[in-house]
Design a protein around this motif. Structure first.
Motif, mmCIF file in Angstrom:
data_model
loop_
_atom_site.group_PDB
_atom_site.id
_atom_site.type_symbol
_atom_site.label_atom_id
_atom_site.label_comp_id
_atom_site.label_asym_id
_atom_site.label_seq_id
_atom_site.Cartn_x
_atom_site.Cartn_y
_atom_site.Cartn_z
ATOM 1 N N SER A 150 0.840 -1.190 0.000
ATOM 2 C CA SER A 150 0.000 0.000 0.000
ATOM 3 C C SER A 150 0.882 1.249 0.000
ATOM 4 N N PRO A 151 0.527 2.251 -0.831
ATOM 5 C CA PRO A 151 1.317 3.472 -0.874
ATOM 6 C C PRO A 151 1.041 4.400 0.310
ATOM 7 N N GLU A 152 -0.024 4.149 1.050
ATOM 8 C CA GLU A 152 -0.359 4.959 2.223
ATOM 9 C C GLU A 152 -1.475 4.292 3.015
ATOM 10 N N GLU A 153 -1.824 4.872 4.150
ATOM 11 C CA GLU A 153 -2.940 4.355 4.939
ATOM 12 C C GLU A 153 -4.241 4.675 4.216
ATOM 13 N N GLY A 154 -5.220 3.812 4.390
ATOM 14 C CA GLY A 154 -6.507 4.057 3.771
ATOM 15 C C GLY A 154 -7.455 2.898 3.962
ATOM 16 N N VAL A 155 -8.566 2.957 3.232
ATOM 17 C CA VAL A 155 -9.592 1.917 3.267
ATOM 18 C C VAL A 155 -9.808 1.435 1.834
ATOM 19 N N VAL A 156 -9.805 0.122 1.645
ATOM 20 C CA VAL A 156 -10.041 -0.468 0.331
ATOM 21 C C VAL A 156 -11.519 -0.306 -0.010
ATOM 22 N N THR A 157 -11.806 0.349 -1.146
ATOM 23 C CA THR A 157 -13.198 0.583 -1.536
ATOM 24 C C THR A 157 -13.648 -0.274 -2.717
ATOM 25 N N ASP A 158 -12.715 -0.733 -3.542
ATOM 26 C CA ASP A 158 -13.068 -1.576 -4.699
ATOM 27 C C ASP A 158 -11.909 -2.503 -5.040
ATOM 28 N N LEU A 159 -12.225 -3.733 -5.434
ATOM 29 C CA LEU A 159 -11.257 -4.631 -6.049
ATOM 30 C C LEU A 159 -11.550 -4.587 -7.540
ATOM 31 N N LEU A 160 -10.587 -4.162 -8.334
ATOM 32 C CA LEU A 160 -10.814 -3.904 -9.756
ATOM 33 C C LEU A 160 -10.324 -5.026 -10.662
ATOM 34 N N ALA A 161 -9.568 -5.957 -10.119
ATOM 35 C CA ALA A 161 -9.093 -7.116 -10.877
ATOM 36 C C ALA A 161 -9.661 -8.363 -10.214
ATOM 37 N N ILE A 162 -9.519 -9.492 -10.888
ATOM 38 C CA ILE A 162 -9.985 -10.754 -10.318
ATOM 39 C C ILE A 162 -8.815 -11.729 -10.229
ATOM 40 N N VAL A 163 -8.901 -12.653 -9.302
ATOM 41 C CA VAL A 163 -7.861 -13.664 -9.141
ATOM 42 C C VAL A 163 -7.758 -14.457 -10.444
#
Length: 88
Positions: free
Chosen positions: A56-69
């Motif tokens: 992570s480039p900084e602190e924050g909250v994940v709001t979306d996963l844009l890729a899939i496994v």
């Protein structure tokens, strides 16, 4: 990459090798709603038979996963969105 003054930014696959070979998303180490700290691993990518953790480039909250496994991603492809946490 830093989000800077923006409230949201997309975390993208950065080029870790001199090759333009794509990486494969092996697993996300966070989920939507996860609060993350600076340099916390977010996603595992397989590149050239090696596994890399993208921090992570900084602190924050994940709001979306844009890729899939299992998805093949190239340099600059968005992987997830991180919303900055306001400083208190």
């Amino acid at each position: 990459m830093r989000c800077g003054t923006m409230s949201k930014c997309s975390i993208v696959r950065m080029l870790y090798t001199r090759s333009d070979d794509p990486g494969i998303v092996r697993r996300f180490l966070v989920q939507v709603g996860s609060r993350v700290r600076l340099d916390q691993p977010l996603v595992e990518l397989e590149m050239l038979k090696s596994t890399l953790e993208l921090p992570s480039p900084e602190e924050g909250v994940v709001t979306d996963l844009l890729a899939i496994v299992g998805q093949s991603v190239g340099h600059g492809d968005p992987l997830l969105t991180l919303e900055s946490v306001p400083e208190t």
